[in-house]
Each structure stands twice: as structure tokens, then as C-alpha cells.
Design a protein around this motif. Sequence first.
Motif, PDB file in Angstrom:
ATOM      1  N   PHE A 271     -95.610 -34.816  78.581  1.00 36.22           N
ATOM      2  CA  PHE A 271     -96.414 -33.482  78.702  1.00 36.22           C
ATOM      3  C   PHE A 271     -95.321 -32.350  78.271  1.00 36.22           C
ATOM      4  O   PHE A 271     -94.257 -32.435  78.384  1.00 36.22           O
ATOM      5  N   GLY A 272     -95.659 -31.699  77.228  1.00 36.29           N
ATOM      6  CA  GLY A 272     -94.720 -30.674  76.519  1.00 36.29           C
ATOM      7  C   GLY A 272     -95.529 -29.588  76.021  1.00 36.29           C
ATOM      8  O   GLY A 272     -96.335 -29.498  75.345  1.00 36.29           O
ATOM      9  N   CYS A 273     -94.904 -28.094  76.345  1.00 36.88           N
ATOM     10  CA  CYS A 273     -95.402 -27.016  75.764  1.00 36.88           C
ATOM     11  C   CYS A 273     -94.629 -26.235  74.863  1.00 36.88           C
ATOM     12  O   CYS A 273     -93.257 -26.404  75.020  1.00 36.88           O
ATOM     13  N   SER A 274     -95.042 -25.695  73.922  1.00 35.87           N
ATOM     14  CA  SER A 274     -94.060 -24.910  72.941  1.00 35.87           C
ATOM     15  C   SER A 274     -93.876 -23.319  73.100  1.00 35.87           C
ATOM     16  O   SER A 274     -93.422 -22.709  72.452  1.00 35.87           O
ATOM     17  N   CYS A 275     -94.578 -22.918  74.131  1.00 42.15           N
ATOM     18  CA  CYS A 275     -94.497 -21.407  74.475  1.00 42.15           C
ATOM     19  C   CYS A 275     -93.136 -20.982  74.810  1.00 42.15           C
ATOM     20  O   CYS A 275     -92.474 -21.918  75.422  1.00 42.15           O
ATOM     21  N   SER A 276     -92.923 -19.656  74.726  1.00 39.63           N
ATOM     22  CA  SER A 276     -91.665 -19.265  75.052  1.00 39.63           C
ATOM     23  C   SER A 276     -91.840 -17.655  75.069  1.00 39.63           C
ATOM     24  O   SER A 276     -92.860 -17.178  74.633  1.00 39.63           O
ATOM     25  N   GLU A 277     -90.999 -16.904  75.581  1.00 39.65           N
ATOM     26  CA  GLU A 277     -90.999 -15.420  75.604  1.00 39.65           C
ATOM     27  C   GLU A 277     -90.929 -14.958  74.376  1.00 39.65           C
ATOM     28  O   GLU A 277     -91.648 -14.177  74.119  1.00 39.65           O
ATOM     29  N   ASP A 278     -90.192 -15.485  73.375  1.00 36.46           N
ATOM     30  CA  ASP A 278     -90.014 -14.925  71.991  1.00 36.46           C
ATOM     31  C   ASP A 278     -91.362 -14.942  71.535  1.00 36.46           C
ATOM     32  O   ASP A 278     -91.508 -14.199  70.505  1.00 36.46           O
ATOM     33  N   GLY A 300     -96.996  -1.216  85.767  1.00 34.81           N
ATOM     34  CA  GLY A 300     -96.039  -0.678  84.770  1.00 34.81           C
ATOM     35  C   GLY A 300     -95.536  -1.695  84.003  1.00 34.81           C
ATOM     36  O   GLY A 300     -94.462  -1.530  83.122  1.00 34.81           O
ATOM     37  N   THR A 301     -96.203  -3.089  84.013  1.00 33.12           N
ATOM     38  CA  THR A 301     -95.745  -4.144  83.131  1.00 33.12           C
ATOM     39  C   THR A 301     -96.775  -4.586  82.158  1.00 33.12           C
ATOM     40  O   THR A 301     -97.902  -4.213  82.557  1.00 33.12           O
ATOM     41  N   VAL A 302     -96.240  -5.438  81.208  1.00 34.19           N
ATOM     42  CA  VAL A 302     -97.396  -6.224  80.440  1.00 34.19           C
ATOM     43  C   VAL A 302     -97.052  -7.643  80.695  1.00 34.19           C
ATOM     44  O   VAL A 302     -96.218  -8.268  80.686  1.00 34.19           O
ATOM     45  N   THR A 303     -98.223  -8.519  81.091  1.00 38.71           N
ATOM     46  CA  THR A 303     -98.031  -9.724  81.473  1.00 38.71           C
ATOM     47  C   THR A 303     -98.991 -10.933  80.543  1.00 38.71           C
ATOM     48  O   THR A 303     -99.870 -10.442  80.014  1.00 38.71           O
ATOM     49  N   ALA A 304     -98.273 -12.000  80.481  1.00 41.32           N
ATOM     50  CA  ALA A 304     -99.094 -13.035  79.522  1.00 41.32           C
ATOM     51  C   ALA A 304     -99.197 -14.432  80.284  1.00 41.32           C
ATOM     52  O   ALA A 304     -98.062 -14.787  80.873  1.00 41.32           O
ATOM     53  N   ASP A 305    -100.121 -15.106  80.298  1.00 40.84           N
ATOM     54  CA  ASP A 305    -100.005 -16.633  80.697  1.00 40.84           C
ATOM     55  C   ASP A 305    -100.252 -17.435  79.610  1.00 40.84           C
ATOM     56  O   ASP A 305    -101.373 -17.326  78.694  1.00 40.84           O
ATOM     57  N   CYS A 306     -99.783 -18.364  79.705  1.00 46.27           N
ATOM     58  CA  CYS A 306     -99.945 -19.758  78.782  1.00 46.27           C
ATOM     59  C   CYS A 306    -101.041 -20.439  79.338  1.00 46.27           C
ATOM     60  O   CYS A 306    -100.934 -21.295  80.430  1.00 46.27           O
ATOM     61  N   ALA A 311     -97.363 -20.915  82.471  1.00 47.94           N
ATOM     62  CA  ALA A 311     -95.854 -20.185  82.318  1.00 47.94           C
ATOM     63  C   ALA A 311     -96.655 -18.694  82.426  1.00 47.94           C
ATOM     64  O   ALA A 311     -97.495 -18.327  81.576  1.00 47.94           O
ATOM     65  N   HIS A 312     -95.839 -17.915  83.017  1.00 50.99           N
ATOM     66  CA  HIS A 312     -96.268 -16.692  83.494  1.00 50.99           C
ATOM     67  C   HIS A 312     -95.131 -15.494  82.780  1.00 50.99           C
ATOM     68  O   HIS A 312     -93.955 -15.854  83.123  1.00 50.99           O
ATOM     69  N   TYR A 313     -95.321 -14.795  81.925  1.00 49.33           N
ATOM     70  CA  TYR A 313     -94.395 -13.816  81.465  1.00 49.33           C
ATOM     71  C   TYR A 313     -94.700 -12.271  81.690  1.00 49.33           C
ATOM     72  O   TYR A 313     -95.651 -11.969  81.843  1.00 49.33           O
ATOM     73  N   ILE A 314     -93.598 -11.540  81.742  1.00 51.10           N
ATOM     74  CA  ILE A 314     -93.591 -10.266  82.231  1.00 51.10           C
ATOM     75  C   ILE A 314     -92.782  -9.605  81.138  1.00 51.10           C
ATOM     76  O   ILE A 314     -91.624  -9.695  81.143  1.00 51.10           O
ATOM     77  N   PHE A 315     -93.158  -8.470  80.872  1.00 50.85           N
ATOM     78  CA  PHE A 315     -92.486  -7.491  79.849  1.00 50.85           C
ATOM     79  C   PHE A 315     -92.424  -6.085  80.304  1.00 50.85           C
ATOM     80  O   PHE A 315     -93.582  -5.739  80.466  1.00 50.85           O
ATOM     81  N   PRO A 316     -91.446  -5.450  79.872  1.00 53.31           N
ATOM     82  CA  PRO A 316     -91.565  -3.831  79.808  1.00 53.31           C
ATOM     83  C   PRO A 316     -92.467  -3.321  78.601  1.00 53.31           C
ATOM     84  O   PRO A 316     -92.177  -3.754  77.447  1.00 53.31           O
ATOM     85  N   PRO A 317     -93.290  -2.845  78.911  1.00 54.55           N
ATOM     86  CA  PRO A 317     -94.084  -2.097  77.650  1.00 54.55           C
ATOM     87  C   PRO A 317     -93.409  -1.615  76.460  1.00 54.55           C
ATOM     88  O   PRO A 317     -93.870  -1.908  75.193  1.00 54.55           O
ATOM     89  N   ALA A 318     -92.309  -0.926  76.690  1.00 55.43           N
ATOM     90  CA  ALA A 318     -91.390  -0.348  75.766  1.00 55.43           C
ATOM     91  C   ALA A 318     -90.769  -1.405  74.936  1.00 55.43           C
ATOM     92  O   ALA A 318     -90.459  -0.927  73.720  1.00 55.43           O
TER      93      ALA A 318
END
Length: 332
Positions: A271-278, A300-306, A311-318
Motif C-alpha cells: 500500500f502506498g500513497c503519493s500525496c504530500s503537503e506540496d 482560521g485554517t484551510v484543511t484538506a484530506d487525502c 492524511a489530513h493537511y492544515i494550512f494558513p490561508p495566506a
Amino acid sequence: MNTASTITWDDTVLPFQLDRSDIRGRVARLDGVLDQVLEQHDYPPAIEALVAEMALLTALIGQSIKLRWKLSLQVRGDGPARLIATDYYGPTKEGEPGRIRAYASFDKDRIDPTGDPFGQIGKGYFAILIDQGEGNTPYQGITPIAGGSLAACAEAYFAQSEQLPTSFQLTYGKSTLVGQPEGWRAGGIMLQAMPKASPLANPGAEPEEGLTTVEDLLNDDEGENWNRANVLLRTAEEMELIGPSVQPTDLLVRLFHEEEPRIFDTQPVKFGCSCSEDKVRQSLSIYSAKDIATMTTPEGTVTADCQFCGAHYIFPPAALGFEATEGPDAKS
């Protein structure tokens, strides 16, 4: 049961060739890979079965293609099972495993959890996509949903798009080994006529109603070899296909000893995933600051799930969008 043999053959694909019949093939066994794919989501049984079948097909087809990067299988339908998507990433180095991931989208209000899985796809299409990496044009082939199984759709794809007679014998489901917890296992065999110099081996045949069949692709001798090998293939029993006590090499000898099977090196899969923050950041780079604002949570954050690995990613909007004012190293 030989536990060492079980471990050796789990999550592997074994290539082989039937020299007498001019047919190549693959034997695949999935164990931990399938558990990892399915444990990412709480799918109902019907969806689990579709994902298991697609993952097994992906392992068999992916290993049969000289792939530098990614093979994708997709099923889209108008029924409760809207999307089944799998990816196979070819090994980057000799001896490394191929990587598989899978995901399903379905209508919870319409799905019949224990109903016929294939029937819940409805009308739609089965697609194979090959991405050979940056600088190469992706390939896509599509065939309608038909035939009663995803394996039948894959067989139709190879007949229509590749002019290669192909057949599958698959089995999959939950099983319990002595002293071990319940888990998913899957096993299958893929047979495929060896490619000819001309893509249409029997050019005098006219496909009926626009659908290419095996009879259109093979001459009499080739057709006899193909039919004989498939009669033998259909004698494979479920417990032989998934193991764990029957080794794939022994199964091939049992089925095809008169066809002179030649066995090649196995390839492990995981099992392997290619997702990443970048990659998530790049996918959001097309949006303006106004668009990003609509995606921002009350915190106040933007989130994204694979969808594949969870995988759960959290970013500052700016730090997102083409109007970003903060660099990628900024953290919320």
C-alpha cells in the motif's frame, strides 16, 4: 500450513509464460495491502467488494505493463457506486515493490450494503489511464460497464483498445487464519495472448456490431490454444487462488503443466500513497485569495484530506493560492 510460504507469497505478483500456448500471465495475491486499502474508510460490504476487485485487477494489470510511473483504473457509474478509483505506481528501482492505493465514492442514501456490488454501478464506463511521467502524453482507454463484473470490463477493454485477448479468474473476501484476526485476502490469475507484430491477428474478421471479440483477434490455431488455456484456468478453486496453503508456483504447475509454464521473478506490492503537503498546496495554487477565504474554517485554517490514505493537511490561508503572501514554510 507453511507459515513461511504464506508470508513469502502474500502481497506479490508472479509473472509467467505458457510456452506451448504463446500466452503470458500473472498470479497475484493480496493480503496486507488490501487490509490497508480498506481500513482507511468505513465502506459498506458492497463497496468493499468492488474496491477489492479493482485493487486485484490493478495489481495484475499494473505489473504487466512496462510502467515508469502510474497506472490508474477508474469506474464511473450513475448508480449508488459512483466512483471506484485505483492507482498503481511502478517500482522506481529494481527489486522495490509496486505501490497500490484505492478509493471509492458512493451515495449512502441509495446504496444497498449487501446487494450485488456490480449491479450498483449502473451505467457508466471502465477506464485505464497510463501516466509515464512529466514530458510524456498520458494515455486513456475507455470501455462501457458491461459483462457482470469489473474483470469482464477489463477483458472488454483489452479486446477493444489493445486487441489483446485477456481473461481473469479472481476471488476475494474476508477470511480468518488459525490464531489470527479476520482480514481481507484476494487472489487471481490473468492470462493474455502474446502481442503480435500486427495488432489484429485475424484481419479478415469483421467485428460484429462494433465490438471486438477474441474470435476476431485469433486465427484457428491461436484460438484453440487460447480456449484450452482458459478451460484449465476455470478449474482454479477459490482457496487455491487466495492461498494461503497453496503456493502460486504449485498452482501454475497444477493448472498448466501441459502448457509448459515458465516462471519469472516475483514482484512485491504494498500500500502506498503519493500525496504530500506540496502537492496539496500546488492543487490549491489556482485559486484567488477570495476563493481561499471561502475554504477557510472558523478556526482560521484551510484543511484538506487525502481520499486514498486519509492524511489530513492544515494550512494558513495566506500561504495558499496564486495571491499567497506567506511562504510554504508558514505554519498555522
